[in-house]
Design a protein around this motif. Structure first.
Motif, PDB file in Angstrom:
ATOM      1  N   PRO A   1      -6.715   2.235   3.175  1.00  0.00           N
ATOM      2  CA  PRO A   1      -8.191   2.359   3.490  1.00  0.00           C
ATOM      3  C   PRO A   1      -8.633   0.982   4.245  1.00  0.00           C
ATOM      4  CG  PRO A   1      -8.143   1.916   1.122  1.00  0.00           C
ATOM      5  CD  PRO A   1      -6.613   2.240   1.692  1.00  0.00           C
ATOM      6  N   GLY A   2      -7.975   0.253   4.215  1.00  0.00           N
ATOM      7  CA  GLY A   2      -8.489  -0.958   5.025  1.00  0.00           C
ATOM      8  C   GLY A   2      -8.647  -0.498   6.681  1.00  0.00           C
ATOM      9  N   HIS A   3      -9.479  -1.177   7.322  1.00  0.00           N
ATOM     10  CA  HIS A   3      -9.917  -0.803   8.929  1.00  0.00           C
ATOM     11  C   HIS A   3      -9.915   0.774   8.877  1.00  0.00           C
ATOM     12  CE1 HIS A   3      -8.714  -4.950  10.037  1.00  0.00           C
ATOM     13  NE2 HIS A   3      -7.698  -4.647   9.430  1.00  0.00           N
ATOM     14  N   PRO A   4     -11.022   1.312   8.222  1.00  0.00           N
ATOM     15  CA  PRO A   4     -11.278   2.967   8.032  1.00  0.00           C
ATOM     16  C   PRO A   4     -11.282   3.338   9.411  1.00  0.00           C
ATOM     17  CG  PRO A   4     -13.134   1.585   7.431  1.00  0.00           C
ATOM     18  CD  PRO A   4     -12.160   0.636   7.570  1.00  0.00           C
ATOM     19  N   LEU A   5     -10.810   4.586   9.579  1.00  0.00           N
ATOM     20  CA  LEU A   5     -10.850   5.355  10.758  1.00  0.00           C
ATOM     21  C   LEU A   5     -11.899   6.701  10.932  1.00  0.00           C
ATOM     22  CD1 LEU A   5      -6.978   5.346  11.604  1.00  0.00           C
ATOM     23  CD2 LEU A   5      -9.056   3.620  12.672  1.00  0.00           C
ATOM     24  N   LEU A   6     -12.811   6.712   9.929  1.00  0.00           N
ATOM     25  CA  LEU A   6     -13.704   7.601   9.699  1.00  0.00           C
ATOM     26  C   LEU A   6     -14.941   7.039   9.124  1.00  0.00           C
ATOM     27  CD1 LEU A   6     -11.614  10.747   8.301  1.00  0.00           C
ATOM     28  CD2 LEU A   6     -12.700  10.810  10.467  1.00  0.00           C
ATOM     29  N   PRO A   7     -16.234   7.253   9.655  1.00  0.00           N
ATOM     30  CA  PRO A   7     -17.184   6.772   9.298  1.00  0.00           C
ATOM     31  C   PRO A   7     -17.611   7.191   7.818  1.00  0.00           C
ATOM     32  CG  PRO A   7     -17.484   7.596  11.479  1.00  0.00           C
ATOM     33  CD  PRO A   7     -16.046   8.153  10.943  1.00  0.00           C
ATOM     34  N   ASP A   8     -18.323   6.460   7.297  1.00  0.00           N
ATOM     35  CA  ASP A   8     -18.978   6.866   5.864  1.00  0.00           C
ATOM     36  C   ASP A   8     -20.051   8.002   6.142  1.00  0.00           C
ATOM     37  OD1 ASP A   8     -17.331   5.295   4.338  1.00  0.00           O
ATOM     38  OD2 ASP A   8     -18.694   3.335   4.517  1.00  0.00           O
ATOM     39  N   ASP A   9     -20.915   7.681   7.271  1.00  0.00           N
ATOM     40  CA  ASP A   9     -22.009   8.671   7.349  1.00  0.00           C
ATOM     41  C   ASP A   9     -21.314  10.055   7.587  1.00  0.00           C
ATOM     42  OD1 ASP A   9     -24.908   9.544   8.386  1.00  0.00           O
ATOM     43  OD2 ASP A   9     -23.638  10.091  10.205  1.00  0.00           O
ATOM     44  N   LEU A  10     -21.734  11.132   7.148  1.00  0.00           N
ATOM     45  CA  LEU A  10     -21.083  12.574   6.898  1.00  0.00           C
ATOM     46  C   LEU A  10     -21.151  13.253   8.332  1.00  0.00           C
ATOM     47  CD1 LEU A  10     -22.349  14.100   3.690  1.00  0.00           C
ATOM     48  CD2 LEU A  10     -20.071  13.198   4.177  1.00  0.00           C
TER      49      LEU A  10
ATOM     50  N   SER B   1     -21.544  11.457  11.248  1.00  0.00           N
ATOM     51  CA  SER B   1     -20.617  11.007  12.297  1.00  0.00           C
ATOM     52  C   SER B   1     -19.007  11.179  12.020  1.00  0.00           C
ATOM     53  CB  SER B   1     -20.739   9.398  12.288  1.00  0.00           C
ATOM     54  OG  SER B   1     -22.134   8.917  12.543  1.00  0.00           O
ATOM     55  N   LYS B   2     -18.790  11.361  10.730  1.00  0.00           N
ATOM     56  CA  LYS B   2     -17.577  11.450  10.293  1.00  0.00           C
ATOM     57  C   LYS B   2     -17.272  13.097  10.939  1.00  0.00           C
ATOM     58  CE  LYS B   2     -14.540  12.383   6.278  1.00  0.00           C
ATOM     59  NZ  LYS B   2     -14.595  11.962   4.666  1.00  0.00           N
TER      60      LYS B   2
ATOM     61  N   LYS C   1     -20.423   1.816  21.909  1.00  0.00           N
ATOM     62  CA  LYS C   1     -19.282   1.195  22.608  1.00  0.00           C
ATOM     63  C   LYS C   1     -18.044   2.096  22.515  1.00  0.00           C
ATOM     64  CE  LYS C   1     -16.715  -2.962  22.720  1.00  0.00           C
ATOM     65  NZ  LYS C   1     -16.374  -4.504  22.201  1.00  0.00           N
ATOM     66  N   TYR C   2     -17.900   3.058  21.577  1.00  0.00           N
ATOM     67  CA  TYR C   2     -16.603   3.804  21.493  1.00  0.00           C
ATOM     68  C   TYR C   2     -17.240   5.287  21.200  1.00  0.00           C
ATOM     69  CZ  TYR C   2     -14.689  -0.799  20.734  1.00  0.00           C
ATOM     70  OH  TYR C   2     -14.131  -1.744  20.805  1.00  0.00           O
ATOM     71  N   SER C   3     -16.324   6.233  20.857  1.00  0.00           N
ATOM     72  CA  SER C   3     -16.821   7.480  20.878  1.00  0.00           C
ATOM     73  C   SER C   3     -17.763   8.034  20.082  1.00  0.00           C
ATOM     74  CB  SER C   3     -15.385   8.384  20.498  1.00  0.00           C
ATOM     75  OG  SER C   3     -14.515   8.285  21.401  1.00  0.00           O
ATOM     76  N   VAL C   4     -17.994   7.592  18.675  1.00  0.00           N
ATOM     77  CA  VAL C   4     -19.027   7.758  17.731  1.00  0.00           C
ATOM     78  C   VAL C   4     -19.541   6.314  17.497  1.00  0.00           C
ATOM     79  CG1 VAL C   4     -19.739   8.771  15.757  1.00  0.00           C
ATOM     80  CG2 VAL C   4     -17.666   9.838  16.955  1.00  0.00           C
ATOM     81  N   GLY C   5     -20.843   5.977  18.169  1.00  0.00           N
ATOM     82  CA  GLY C   5     -21.134   4.654  17.861  1.00  0.00           C
ATOM     83  C   GLY C   5     -20.110   3.461  18.211  1.00  0.00           C
ATOM     84  N   ASP C   6     -20.475   2.541  17.487  1.00  0.00           N
ATOM     85  CA  ASP C   6     -19.813   1.192  17.877  1.00  0.00           C
ATOM     86  C   ASP C   6     -18.517   1.052  17.056  1.00  0.00           C
ATOM     87  OD1 ASP C   6     -21.629   0.831  19.959  1.00  0.00           O
ATOM     88  OD2 ASP C   6     -22.840  -0.442  18.580  1.00  0.00           O
ATOM     89  N   LYS C   7     -18.113   1.735  16.260  1.00  0.00           N
ATOM     90  CA  LYS C   7     -16.863   1.361  15.360  1.00  0.00           C
ATOM     91  C   LYS C   7     -15.743   2.521  15.954  1.00  0.00           C
ATOM     92  CE  LYS C   7     -19.035  -0.327  11.189  1.00  0.00           C
ATOM     93  NZ  LYS C   7     -19.092  -0.304   9.730  1.00  0.00           N
ATOM     94  N   LEU C   8     -14.740   2.106  15.677  1.00  0.00           N
ATOM     95  CA  LEU C   8     -13.331   2.956  16.121  1.00  0.00           C
ATOM     96  C   LEU C   8     -13.301   4.037  15.096  1.00  0.00           C
ATOM     97  CD1 LEU C   8     -11.062  -0.065  17.248  1.00  0.00           C
ATOM     98  CD2 LEU C   8     -11.996   1.635  18.703  1.00  0.00           C
TER      99      LEU C   8
END
Length: 226
Positions: A94-103, A105-106, A166-173
């Motif tokens: 789970p380190g460096h998650p690739l899915l957002p916590d926000d439902l 955005s996920k 910055k990226y596809s869904v917000g600023d996190k990969l």
């Protein structure tokens, strides 16, 4: 099938435990290479030459009876299909998650990934294109994937234009980015005009600057030289 240990740039590690069966030009395997790099997971690269039919070998058939790459081996666990592998890695590492916590955005990230993985990329598989060329001729071999890439990218541009940062869904990969980059590469190989899709083009350019994405490109894989 050749075997090479791979490590994420800038991350030291012990010998790899994960094994990734991959073909350098496979966009599906490319997705998994990006994720492994982003999560800092070393792995053993097991090259499967699809052009020489190594996917039909007895060794590989035992791992993946449908004869596709990628396939991930983690000890006694075998996972095939890029999305299944990515979700497995997400749960186990789970380190460096690739899915957002926000439902919301996920959901958007997963929707973008599935749009590419189910509605665009399969229609340009080597087996599909070979059959099209056999049945319809060489012109359709090029026109078919271009049509479906443009159709899919039109939908994807609408999906992401209001949520992209910055990226596809917000600023996190997220998974959306992992699926996007190989598909844009494929789009350019079929002469798709990416200026029609400014959001996707901008995101792809931003992702191209990241070392984890750079290390995963096809030309940098050990079997590319072969």
């Amino acid at each position: 099938m050749a075997s090479v240990s791979q490590e994420t740039p800038g991350i030291s590690s012990t010998s790899a435990r994960l094994k990734l069966y991959s073909f350098w030009r496979s966009s599906c395997a490319w997705r998994v290479r990006i994720a492994l790099n982003l999560k800092g997971l070393p792995y053993e690269y097991k090259a499967v030459n699809l052009r020489q039919g190594e996917q039909f070998s007895e060794e590989f058939t035992k791992l993946n009876p449908i004869h596709f790459v990628p396939t991930l081996v983690d000890g006694d666990i075998i996972v095939a299909d890029s999305l299944a592998i990515l979700l497995y890695l997400e749960d186990k590492f789970p380190g460096h998650p690739l899915l957002p916590d926000d439902l919301q955005s996920k959901a958007i990230s997963l929707q973008a990934a599935v749009l590419i993985g189910s509605n665009i990329q399969p229609l340009q598989n080597m087996g599909v294109l070979n059959l099209i060329q056999e049945k319809l001729g060489p012109k359709e071999h090029q026109a078919w994937p271009k049509h479906f890439i443009e159709k899919g990218f039109t939908a994807l541009e609408k999906l992401l234009k209001d949520v992209a940062g910055k990226y596809s869904v917000g600023d996190k990969l997220t998974l959306a980015d992992i699926f996007l980059v190989p598909q844009v590469y494929n789009a350019r190989s079929y002469n798709v005009d990416m200026s029609k899709f400014p959001t996707l083009n901008r995101i792809d350019q931003a992702l191209a600057e990241l070392p984890e994405f750079q290390a995963a490109v096809p030309e940098r894989q050990p079997d590319a030289k072969a």
